[in-house]
Design a protein around this motif. Structure first.
Motif, PDB file in Angstrom:
ATOM      1  N   THR A 159     -16.244  -3.950  -4.041  1.00  0.00           N
ATOM      2  CA  THR A 159     -15.850  -2.753  -3.283  1.00  0.00           C
ATOM      3  C   THR A 159     -17.034  -2.028  -2.651  1.00  0.00           C
ATOM      4  N   THR A 161      -8.441  -7.821  -3.521  1.00  0.00           N
ATOM      5  CA  THR A 161      -7.307  -7.101  -2.938  1.00  0.00           C
ATOM      6  C   THR A 161      -7.110  -5.752  -3.614  1.00  0.00           C
ATOM      7  N   LEU A 162      -7.151  -5.746  -4.950  1.00  0.00           N
ATOM      8  CA  LEU A 162      -6.883  -4.514  -5.691  1.00  0.00           C
ATOM      9  C   LEU A 162      -8.089  -3.575  -5.703  1.00  0.00           C
ATOM     10  N   PRO A 201     -10.374  -2.665  -3.292  1.00  0.00           N
ATOM     11  CA  PRO A 201     -10.345  -1.670  -2.219  1.00  0.00           C
ATOM     12  C   PRO A 201      -9.223  -0.642  -2.373  1.00  0.00           C
ATOM     13  N   LEU A 202      -8.081  -1.072  -2.932  1.00  0.00           N
ATOM     14  CA  LEU A 202      -6.988  -0.113  -3.160  1.00  0.00           C
ATOM     15  C   LEU A 202      -7.414   0.939  -4.181  1.00  0.00           C
ATOM     16  N   LEU A 203      -8.157   0.517  -5.202  1.00  0.00           N
ATOM     17  CA  LEU A 203      -8.644   1.471  -6.195  1.00  0.00           C
ATOM     18  C   LEU A 203      -9.607   2.472  -5.558  1.00  0.00           C
ATOM     19  N   THR A 209      -9.746   3.435  -2.348  1.00  0.00           N
ATOM     20  CA  THR A 209      -9.009   4.374  -1.489  1.00  0.00           C
ATOM     21  C   THR A 209      -8.191   5.354  -2.309  1.00  0.00           C
ATOM     22  N   LEU A 210      -7.678   4.917  -3.466  1.00  0.00           N
ATOM     23  CA  LEU A 210      -6.934   5.833  -4.340  1.00  0.00           C
ATOM     24  C   LEU A 210      -7.857   6.918  -4.878  1.00  0.00           C
ATOM     25  N   SER A 247      -8.598   9.394  -2.125  1.00  0.00           N
ATOM     26  CA  SER A 247      -7.478  10.281  -1.805  1.00  0.00           C
ATOM     27  C   SER A 247      -7.236  11.305  -2.913  1.00  0.00           C
ATOM     28  N   GLY A 268      -5.040  -5.345   8.915  1.00  0.00           N
ATOM     29  CA  GLY A 268      -4.922  -5.333   7.459  1.00  0.00           C
ATOM     30  C   GLY A 268      -4.035  -6.453   6.951  1.00  0.00           C
ATOM     31  N   ALA A 292      -5.078  -9.587   4.553  1.00  0.00           N
ATOM     32  CA  ALA A 292      -4.292  -9.838   3.345  1.00  0.00           C
ATOM     33  C   ALA A 292      -3.707 -11.242   3.361  1.00  0.00           C
TER      34      ALA A 292
END
Length: 419
Positions: free
Chosen positions: A30, A153-154, A156-158, A160-161, A164, A248, A252
């Motif tokens: 990340t 995959t997960l 980058p989601l972490l 961005t979470l 936010s 995106g 993916a």
């Protein structure tokens, strides 16, 4: 398909080592995104963010094989954990200091990349002692490649979470704290503490004195170029077919394809010469890049990106088998780290190469780059086929080896097709 993976996961310590390694590698997976988001939150430009991310990547590419060699000499706990702590502290310094003064920011980011622990290579060195069976180790390599796609995959989601919910600074701190915990989980495990590299010949080239390993690195440099060029060529296509959302989904799609391909590949017991199998996989990888040049509508294009990723994880998993086979005795962690570094450097070269190509010929010529790079990778494998097919590893041990005073042998297989 699931039976083979469940058999591995039921092995003692397997889940802990796999999970700890993936969590420990979150900072690396990340870093680029977290650095860009943090610099933008600080009011910096995208150019500055890109340069800082590049500094991290270059430092990481330098540090991985160096730390891998230290792991082979001194063992995993004495290198992996201090490196993880040093990397996290450097990134924390960047998070608190920000981009002013700029030299400090560059220094912190470079140190964070340089000290990123080689957990990926370390895990692959542990699989033989954890599993014991050669065919299970082959499956574990494929499962490892699949798990990476999930992490990339997960992760980058972490990030961005965290951004936010809190802030970009918090994202940097949280992800790197998790990285230290993941590394800690691995190095305090019995397999990691017990693992010792075989006695090695003192040689400044280390793993790079293996001609078989050099052939693999040459081939996977171009596989990395192919992957890096896809990320750039997809930008102008997405701009003309729906914007960031399409981009995106395309990225993916590549990850999903690799996940599916790796899952199927790892579920089968493969027979025969791995060097020949790798040539077939890279040939299929190159062929599956070519349909991207058709540039159909967005939905069809996403499906084509899935196809483009299908043979990536199988090719990487097969390469792991050959890396272990050709690594000189006592250099297995360093050898795996060199493959990771070469792929990363190739991706960076592909990103830089595709930019001018896209500017000159548009997305069409940009999508021609991965097919061409895949073709060159195949040519390298064909030209070095005799070297790769030859029995590898097992360098003669000098009287004064660098490591392991107890001369504990690293767990490797003695058959012609070792895991």
């Amino acid at each position: 398909m699931a039976a083979g993976y469940l058999e591995i996961l039921r092995a003692r310590h397997a889940v802990r080592l796999l999970t700890g390694t993936l969590v420990g590698r979150l900072p690396n997976a990340t870093a680029a995104l977290a650095i860009v988001l943090f610099v933008r939150a600080q009011g910096g430009t995208y150019s500055l963010a890109g340069v800082l991310a590049a500094v991290y990547g270059v430092a990481n590419a330098i540090g991985q094989p160096v730390l891998g060699r230290l792991v082979d000499v001194h063992g995993q706990p004495r290198v992996q954990l201090p490196a993880a702590v040093a990397s996290a502290l450097a990134m924390a310094g960047f998070a608190f200091a920000g981009t002013d003064p700029l030299p400090l920011a560059y220094g912190c980011v470079a140190a964070a990349g340089l000290f990123t622990p080689p957990l990926e290579g370390g895990l692959r060195a542990l699989w033989p002692s954890v599993l014991g069976k050669e065919d299970q180790v082959h499956t574990a390599y494929a499962m490892d490649a699949v798990a990476q796609e999930v992490m990339f995959t997960l992760g980058p989601l972490l990030v961005t979470l965290c951004v936010s919910l809190w802030s970009a600074q918090a994202a940097l701190l949280v992800v790197n704290a998790l990285g230290v915990l993941g590394a800690l989980s691995v190095v305090v495990s019995p397999p990691s503490r017990a693992w010792r590299s075989a006695p090695r010949e003192a040689h400044w080239l280390g793993a790079l004195r293996s001609s078989g390993l050099l052939a693999l690195l040459g081939a996977f440099l171009f596989v990395g170029i192919a992957m890096g060029s896809i990320t750039v060529a997809s930008v102008p296509y997405a701009d003309a077919h729906g914007g960031d959302g399409v981009y995106g989904w395309m990225m993916a799609g590549v990850g999903l394809g690799a996940l599916l391909g790796g899952s199927v590949y790892g579920a089968r017991r493969w027979q025969g010469e791995p060097a020949m199998r790798l040539r077939v996989l890279v040939a299929l990888l190159a062929v599956c890049y070519l349909p991207l040049m058709a540039m159909p509508d967005a939905v069809a294009m996403v499906l084509l990106t899935v196809l483009a990723g299908v043979f990536l994880a199988p090719a990487i998993a097969c390469a792991f088998v050959l890396v272990d086979r050709h690594a000189p005795m006592g250099t297995v962690t360093e050898a795996f780290s060199w493959l990771v570094t070469t792929f990363t450097v190739g991706a960076s070269v592909g990103t830089g190469l595709a930019g001018p190509v896209v500017e000159a010929g548009g997305a069409l010529w940009g999508f021609a780059v991965p097919g061409a790079a895949g073709g060159v990778s195949l040519l390298v494998l064909m030209a070095t086929g005799r070297v790769l097919a030859a029995p590898g590893g097992g360098a003669v041990v000098a009287a004064s080896s660098e490591n392991d005073p107890n001369r504990a042998a690293e767990p490797r297989f003695s058959s012609g097709d070792r895991a």
